[in-house]
Design an enzyme around this catalytic site. Structure first.
Site, PDB file in Angstrom:
ATOM      1  CB  CYS A  78      -9.929   5.429   1.344  1.00 23.43           C
ATOM      2  SG  CYS A  78      -9.436   3.729   1.268  1.00 23.43           S
TER       3      CYS A  78
ATOM      4  NE  ARG B   5     -15.231   4.738  -5.166  1.00 25.69           N
ATOM      5  CZ  ARG B   5     -14.080   4.708  -4.500  1.00 25.69           C
ATOM      6  NH1 ARG B   5     -14.064   4.891  -3.202  1.00 25.69           N
ATOM      7  NH2 ARG B   5     -12.945   4.467  -5.121  1.00 25.69           N
TER       8      ARG B   5
ATOM      9  NE  ARG C 214      -6.004   1.438  -0.552  1.00 26.36           N
ATOM     10  CZ  ARG C 214      -7.107   1.328  -1.297  1.00 26.36           C
ATOM     11  NH1 ARG C 214      -8.209   1.904  -0.901  1.00 26.36           N
ATOM     12  NH2 ARG C 214      -7.076   0.705  -2.458  1.00 26.36           N
TER      13      ARG C 214
ATOM     14  CE  LYS D 214     -13.997  -1.161  -7.581  1.00 31.87           C
ATOM     15  NZ  LYS D 214     -12.748  -0.582  -7.061  1.00 31.87           N
ATOM     16  CG  ASN D 215     -10.706  -3.686  -8.240  1.00 33.79           C
ATOM     17  OD1 ASN D 215     -11.143  -2.529  -8.371  1.00 33.79           O
ATOM     18  ND2 ASN D 215     -10.767  -4.339  -7.106  1.00 33.79           N
TER      19      ASN D 215
ATOM     20  CG  ASP E 132     -11.466  -6.060  -2.759  1.00 35.89           C
ATOM     21  OD1 ASP E 132     -11.046  -5.904  -3.913  1.00 35.89           O
ATOM     22  OD2 ASP E 132     -11.011  -5.450  -1.776  1.00 35.89           O
TER      23      ASP E 132
HETATM   24  C1  EPZ Z   1      -6.311  -3.142  -5.207  1.00 37.13           C
HETATM   25  O1  EPZ Z   1      -5.935  -1.987  -4.494  1.00 37.13           O
HETATM   26  C2  EPZ Z   1      -7.823  -3.080  -5.353  1.00 37.13           C
HETATM   27  N1  EPZ Z   1      -8.210  -1.860  -6.067  1.00 37.13           N
HETATM   28  C3  EPZ Z   1      -8.491  -3.094  -3.974  1.00 37.13           C
HETATM   29  O2  EPZ Z   1      -9.906  -3.153  -4.185  1.00 37.13           O
HETATM   30  C4  EPZ Z   1      -8.052  -4.353  -3.240  1.00 37.13           C
HETATM   31  O3  EPZ Z   1      -8.615  -4.355  -1.945  1.00 37.13           O
HETATM   32  C5  EPZ Z   1      -6.520  -4.388  -3.152  1.00 37.13           C
HETATM   33  O4  EPZ Z   1      -5.960  -4.324  -4.476  1.00 37.13           O
HETATM   34  C6  EPZ Z   1      -6.012  -5.666  -2.493  1.00 37.13           C
HETATM   35  O5  EPZ Z   1      -6.443  -6.787  -3.235  1.00 37.13           O
HETATM   36  C7  EPZ Z   1      -8.029  -1.802  -7.402  1.00 37.13           C
HETATM   37  O6  EPZ Z   1      -7.509  -2.716  -8.023  1.00 37.13           O
HETATM   38  C8  EPZ Z   1      -8.505  -0.552  -8.079  1.00 37.13           C
HETATM   39  P1  EPZ Z   1      -2.512  -3.141  -2.862  1.00 37.13           P
HETATM   40  P2  EPZ Z   1      -4.357  -1.617  -4.352  1.00 37.13           P
HETATM   41  O7  EPZ Z   1      -1.480  -2.197  -3.360  1.00 37.13           O
HETATM   42  O8  EPZ Z   1      -3.603  -2.075  -5.533  1.00 37.13           O
HETATM   43  C9  EPZ Z   1      -0.033  -2.110   1.048  1.00 37.13           C
HETATM   44  C10 EPZ Z   1     -12.138  -2.577  -3.916  1.00 37.13           C
HETATM   45  O9  EPZ Z   1     -12.877  -2.726  -2.925  1.00 37.13           O
HETATM   46  N2  EPZ Z   1       0.784  -1.254   0.164  1.00 37.13           N
HETATM   47  O10 EPZ Z   1      -2.526  -4.541  -3.390  1.00 37.13           O
HETATM   48  O11 EPZ Z   1      -4.278  -0.195  -3.953  1.00 37.13           O
HETATM   49  C11 EPZ Z   1      -1.439  -1.584   1.205  1.00 37.13           C
HETATM   50  O12 EPZ Z   1      -1.486  -0.613   2.246  1.00 37.13           O
HETATM   51  C12 EPZ Z   1     -10.720  -2.082  -3.715  1.00 37.13           C
HETATM   52  O13 EPZ Z   1     -12.445  -2.856  -5.100  1.00 37.13           O
HETATM   53  C13 EPZ Z   1       1.942  -0.652   0.669  1.00 37.13           C
HETATM   54  O14 EPZ Z   1       2.286  -0.811   1.848  1.00 37.13           O
HETATM   55  O15 EPZ Z   1      -3.953  -2.511  -3.097  1.00 37.13           O
HETATM   56  C14 EPZ Z   1      -2.212  -2.824   1.545  1.00 37.13           C
HETATM   57  O16 EPZ Z   1      -2.060  -3.099   2.920  1.00 37.13           O
HETATM   58  C15 EPZ Z   1     -10.444  -1.663  -2.287  1.00 37.13           C
HETATM   59  N3  EPZ Z   1       2.675   0.147  -0.144  1.00 37.13           N
HETATM   60  C16 EPZ Z   1      -1.509  -3.926   0.749  1.00 37.13           C
HETATM   61  O17 EPZ Z   1      -0.215  -3.395   0.441  1.00 37.13           O
HETATM   62  C17 EPZ Z   1       2.334   0.346  -1.457  1.00 37.13           C
HETATM   63  O18 EPZ Z   1       3.070   1.066  -2.165  1.00 37.13           O
HETATM   64  C18 EPZ Z   1      -2.186  -4.315  -0.537  1.00 37.13           C
HETATM   65  O19 EPZ Z   1      -2.442  -3.146  -1.256  1.00 37.13           O
HETATM   66  C19 EPZ Z   1       1.174  -0.272  -1.950  1.00 37.13           C
HETATM   67  C20 EPZ Z   1       0.418  -1.081  -1.129  1.00 37.13           C
END
Ligand code: EPZ
Length: 430
Positions: free
Chosen positions: A117, A399, A122, A23-24, A307
């Site tokens: 969420c 999802r 996020r 998915k990701n 995850d």
């Molecule tokens: C991806 O989300 C995945 N989703 C998530 O999977 C996964 O949990 C996450 O990466 C971490 O591995 C998809 O790929 C569609 P991040 P993403 O930006 O990219 C902070 C699932 O269950 N952050 O790597 O949105 C954020 O708050 C989903 O399949 C900022 O502070 O995650 C988090 O604490 C859930 N500012 C950390 O970084 C930003 O601009 C990692 O988030 C962006 C992120």
């Protein structure tokens, strides 16, 4: 129609299943098809509500999206709009990865800011700072981000944040930079296999990237990208979930089409917990109950994936010792704890760490899914619990898991998907 899963625990799961596409990876790869006017064919696209929704958004942008056979999609974005409306973005936060594709193709974008969420806020501040580093002008008004990339140019783009790298933030900067004049160097880049898979598709489309899978990705901008054909990598999170299903029921489950290299940190913890793990080039097998406590902390790849935290917590409920699970990615990603406690789990929270005292018999109960991975964890616990469990709000599960209950049934699980009305009235929550 709201649906529930009815599970009767106690059956050891045994057998072999085939991993589905990730998915990701699918979500950013689908967004990347907007970067060219030409046709892009994607294979091994998982049949998930999030993926179908991304197709709906791409059609709204002006692309044609056709599933020519199960799992094979042909997409063509001849003419597209740079605007993505709130009513679409708010339903799926991951649609933020359209931002980079729109900037890379049109040098402008107008997108509602996705909300948070249940697993926590996020934010997309790192995405926006990254675009500003490339010379984009960012305006936010009324919950909409306006990106003017008319002066975009290659730059050094630091992408690290307080929690380390950002997966979709890295994807966005990659997609914005591949057609940007000059050289872009992404620092503190995410190294997740899904980001590498995006890089492989972009390379097939004519982009010039180096350093995929490392913390520094270098991109030489090219004028335009062309069509391509690509098969999406297997879903390592889904694979890990099924391996836990085998171990938590003291069974023996093999997942084919899985890439063990994508799950090294998870498999190390699985072995540490006492589960027997066997791997080959394209399969992973887990058999036998966990017997030892495990202490894990979620971190960006190649660390333990956030995850799989909820699923591993369910597994450690089988072990009569104190395990601990600490979240460094989403400190609030513990919605599953209160529901597991309803099944008799002894879990104590202290900040972003859950202390799990396993070994107590879990008993079935009506529980509520809250997010994608928590719902999987509740079903895993139900498979090991005594008696009947009803998991409500199954749409969370759909999802990210393709035909979850069917695949568990094929391994011997007693699980049924039913309309919510089938749930005994006295068990239904208000
Ligand atoms: C991806 O989300 C995945 N989703 C998530 O999977 C996964 O949990 C996450 O990466 C971490 O591995 C998809 O790929 C569609 P991040 P993403 O930006 O990219 C902070 C699932 O269950 N952050 O790597 O949105 C954020 O708050 C989903 O399949 C900022 O502070 O995650 C988090 O604490 C859930 N500012 C950390 O970084 C930003 O601009 C990692 O988030 C962006 C992120």
């Amino acid at each position: 129609m709201l649906e529930v899963a009815r599970i009767v625990g106690g059956q050891p799961l045994r057998g072999t299943i085939q991993a589905a596409g990730a998915k990701n990876a699918a979500l950013p790869l689908l967004a990347a098809t907007l970067l060219t006017r030409e046709r892009v064919t994607l294979h091994n696209v998982p049949d998930l509500s999030d993926v179908r929704f991304m197709a709906e958004i791409l059609r709204h942008q002006g692309a044609t999206v056709t599933e020519t056979s199960p799992g094979t999609w042909v997409l063509q974005a001849t003419e597209i709009t740079h605007r993505t409306p709130y009513e679409l973005v708010r339903k799926m936060r991951a649609s933020v990865c359209l931002l980079g594709a729109l900037v890379g193709r049109l040098h402008r974008a107008e997108m509602a800011i996705p909300g948070g969420c249940v697993i926590g806020p996020r934010p997309i501040d790192l995405h926006l700072h990254g675009l500003e580093s490339l010379g984009c002008k960012i305006n936010m008004e009324g919950g909409v981000v306006h990106v003017d990339a008319s002066a975009i140019h290659g730059q050094v783009v630091p992408m690290g944040g307080p929690m380390g790298s950002t997966v979709l933030g890295t994807a966005n900067i990659m997609m914005a930079a591949v057609t940007t004049p000059g050289t872009t160097i992404i620092q503190e880049a995410a190294a997740e296999p899904e980001v590498v898979d995006l890089g492989h598709l972009l390379t097939k489309m004519g982009a010039k990237l180096q350093g995929l899978g490392t913390k520094t990705i270098t991109i030489e901008g090219v004028a335009t990208l062309h069509g391509a054909e690509h098969s999406i990598i297997p879903d390592r999170i889904e694979v890990g979930t099924y391996l836990v299903a085998g171990a938590i029921t003291n069974g023996d489950v093999t997942v084919r089409g899985a890439n063990p290299q994508h799950l090294e940190a998870f498999l190390e913890k699985l072995r540490e917990s006492g589960v027997n793990v066997t791997t080959g080039p394209d399969f992973i097998r887990a058999h036998g109950h966990p017997t030892r406590a495990v202490h894990l902390t979620t971190t960006p790849y190649p660390g333990f994936p956030t995850d799989l935290q909820a699923q591993f917590m369910a597994l450690q409920l089988c072990v009569p010792a104190e395990s601990s699970l600490t979240e460094k990615i989403y400190p609030h990603r513990f919605m599953h704890v209160s529901e597991l406690q309803r099944m008799g789990a002894d879990i104590r929270m202290d900040g972003a760490t859950a202390y799990v005292h396993g070994g107590r018999t879990l008993t079935g109960a009506p529980v509520m899914a809250s997010d994608l991975r928590a719902s999987a964890a509740l079903i895993l616990a139900a498979l090991a619990a005594q008696g009947e469990t009803w998991v409500q709000r199954l749409y969370h599960l759909d999802r990210g898991y393709e035909k979850f209950e069917e695949r568990l049934q094929s391994l011997g699980a007693n699980i049924t998907r039913l309309p919510a009305a089938a749930m005994p009235k006295d068990l239904q929550s208000d």
